[in-house]
Design an enzyme around this catalytic site. Sequence first.
Site, PDB file in Angstrom:
ATOM      1  N   SER A 270      -2.088  -9.507   0.740  1.00  8.52           N
ATOM      2  CA  SER A 270      -0.759  -9.413   1.179  1.00  8.52           C
ATOM      3  C   SER A 270      -0.072  -8.672   0.064  1.00  8.52           C
ATOM      4  CB  SER A 270      -0.206 -10.834   0.902  1.00  8.52           C
ATOM      5  OG  SER A 270      -0.351 -11.542   2.104  1.00  8.52           O
ATOM      6  N   GLY A 271       0.858  -7.780   0.787  1.00  2.00           N
ATOM      7  CA  GLY A 271       1.674  -6.721  -0.208  1.00  2.00           C
ATOM      8  C   GLY A 271       1.113  -5.403  -0.192  1.00  2.00           C
TER       9      GLY A 271
END
Length: 839
Positions: free
Chosen positions: A787-788
């Site tokens: 994520s990210g």
Amino acid sequence: MEARGESSQGSEDDAPPEDRVSVTEVSVEVATVDAMLDKLCRRYSGRRRRAKKVKKVKKKPLVNLQNLVLIITVVVFVIVVIMWSLLWVFTFRRESNSGVYFAGMFRVANVEFIPEYRHADSSEFVSMANQIQNVVSKVYRSSSVSKLYKHTIISDLSNNDKGGVLVHFWMIFVVPRLKTPAVCEECISAILRDSVLTSLKNRSSVGFLLGLPVDFDSIFINIALRSDYTSIAAGSECVDKLYAGLPDVRVPLNVFSSWGGLSCHVKLTSAPGTVIRLTVNSMDIEPSDCIYDALTVYDALLPMRAKTLHRLCEAVRVPVSLVSTSNVMLLSFRLTQGNKSFRGFFQAVPEAECLSVIEIPAAPSEAGEMTSPFYPSLLPPLCSCTWRLQTHSTSLGVALKFQNYILAPKDLTPCEHGWWKVNEIIYCGRYVSHATIFRVPERSVEVVFRCSSRNSELPFSATYSAFNISQPCPEGHFLCATGLCVEKERRCDGLDDCQDESDEVFCSKPFKNCGSLTPLHPLYVCDGENDCPNGRDETNCTQETGCSGMWYQCSNGACILKKNAKCDGFHDCLDRSDEKDCACGQSTPVKRVMESTTPQERVVGGVNAAEGEWPWQVSLHFSGHLYCGASVITSEWLISAAHCFSKERLSDPRQWMAHLGMLTQGSAKHMAEIRRIVVHEYYNARNFDYDIALLQLRKAWPSNLAPFIQPVCLPAPSQTLTEKHRCWVTGWGYRSEQDKVLPTVLQKAEVNVLSQSECKRAYGPVSPRMLCAGVSSGERDACRGDSGGPLSCQASEGGRWFLTGIVSWGSGCGRPNFPGVYTRVAKFIYWINSHIYNS
């Protein structure tokens, strides 16, 4: 001491014979130690001289009285120090280390408030405070936590439109660690509530707390920090009280750097029947996520967490105002040393009922404006407004056009950004970055609004007008799901005119009229792909055209036909702005890592990356553990996903560390602390809309690490992905849903960017700020821990890499027909630039 001694000696001749000895003893006791020692030494020396004249005798060791007194003094001093040390260890330090602090409030009914109660040093305040303190102490000393309870301190007495006296108080408990659960916030509140609840009668909310009439509904207790207590309790040198007695009169409020380095508090009160409007004209502080410099505004006179109205963590250049829910407000300033300042004012505002009856004229143009309560101030947590609108004909309905707000039917989840009832149908509101139109196909409409957020929220405004129920949009227009009307020829043109892509989904691919004299469809024009054999679609691409979201816009404001002009190696704009700031997106692999060393360590379907291959890849560690990914976009800024920081404990930048220039976990070329985290203000934790965040590094990475650390290029808002683009997702996330071991080597997997129609077929409604990427088999995908991180796309071999997406969400990891969902970065370029270049 000396005067008393002289007086005693002067009265010795007048004393009776039987009392003379005692009087002499008294005079010696009150004489100074030095005088007594001098007298004894003279007497001792005289005796030695007389003894020497008679005969010479053997000396006997005599004690030096001065040394004796000195030794006694030192011993006494040591004993006192030891006693105070023990007192500190067992009492003060015990309270410091084991103290649990609560801030609370309740209303004492049937007691008349007098102005003297506003002053803590008045006898009236002290008398009332002592009475309340004794009652509260008796309640807790007879409770299950009696051995842990220490005392209660009344901080403030105020009044509101409900009458009586509103009491703000502190409670302190000394709690060993093993007994901490016994003094939880709910437990302490329940003790006070139960004491009142047992005496409630006749459906009244007022009961008796050992004879003290207390409003049960007004009881509120919140756990607090010791630092809050010490900075605002009685005796603090940085607490001020201000009162606004007349409505709408501005009371100046300015704070300057002389307060720097302190936690200062200003308590505001106003007359009953009013609320407080605070206006911040300007505030100069260092942005730090409220860690160092901050202004926190509370809806009470004590710093209660659940009563937080608003927090300002950055400098304020444009005036901001907010409103309390009652006639009290607390401003808590935290300012570090430096040139810091706050300029503003507050005023008492009447609690006017928000009720409007509106007759809408028959003209189709916008007729008027309805605004949120206390507009343009921020919305308070508690407020309400009712609008009754009516058109002149049964064929006309009511249309409400919002600038930054949207209404959707309420589901099972609560409304967090506004509760609405429109003709008995319940809706929830939320903030968006575009306009919407809400239509009610009825002549008479009653709109009821209730504030429902925990803190102050952005205001909203809406223009109301009449519309033709049988034909909401004009002739030749298409009705969007957002309520907007767009020309039919703009449907399926590749541009999101509806702001929700409802004009671009389920569109058949337009015909390539390459041999015709008619203009080519905009989808094929100057996208970098040779769609026509004669190359007609890729000619005259630097020609200027009308500006829209489809075409590339140069710095001078002119737009050209070429869509992916940014940093492509050709000067397309006359001002050459398309090739500026292009020191980005260069992949320079240094060495290869053998694939066979860790065959199981990969994102879903990924392989090991090479050193320097993805120099913008960042590993974000929270409290020492891998938690999310990020990408380098400048020497001081990273970009990631908002959901990585959505929880309160994850929003503290001090707990995060960025590992840059790293291939294998633990081998980062540079580790950087995070200065602050900027989460998009419209981020929606339920559907991951606006899932984007910026992270500012405390210190820029060294330039000599350029082979290992480089920024990725940000796309232009007009970025168009074609079949030429190669896109890769990278990260150290899990290789499958069931995997429990994170890889050590950075993984990469090539994925295909899907059309929005394909994305919606997989997941249903997805935001236009999202895009899907993967493969139909699901064999290549991002997973937990990624994520990210970046979805990087390259238009041509050897070309620059652009950050097309940010890993956001998906249905599991690597499932067939369920691609990964990414934040579409091109939709946020203006938002990104507004923060990284204007901070």
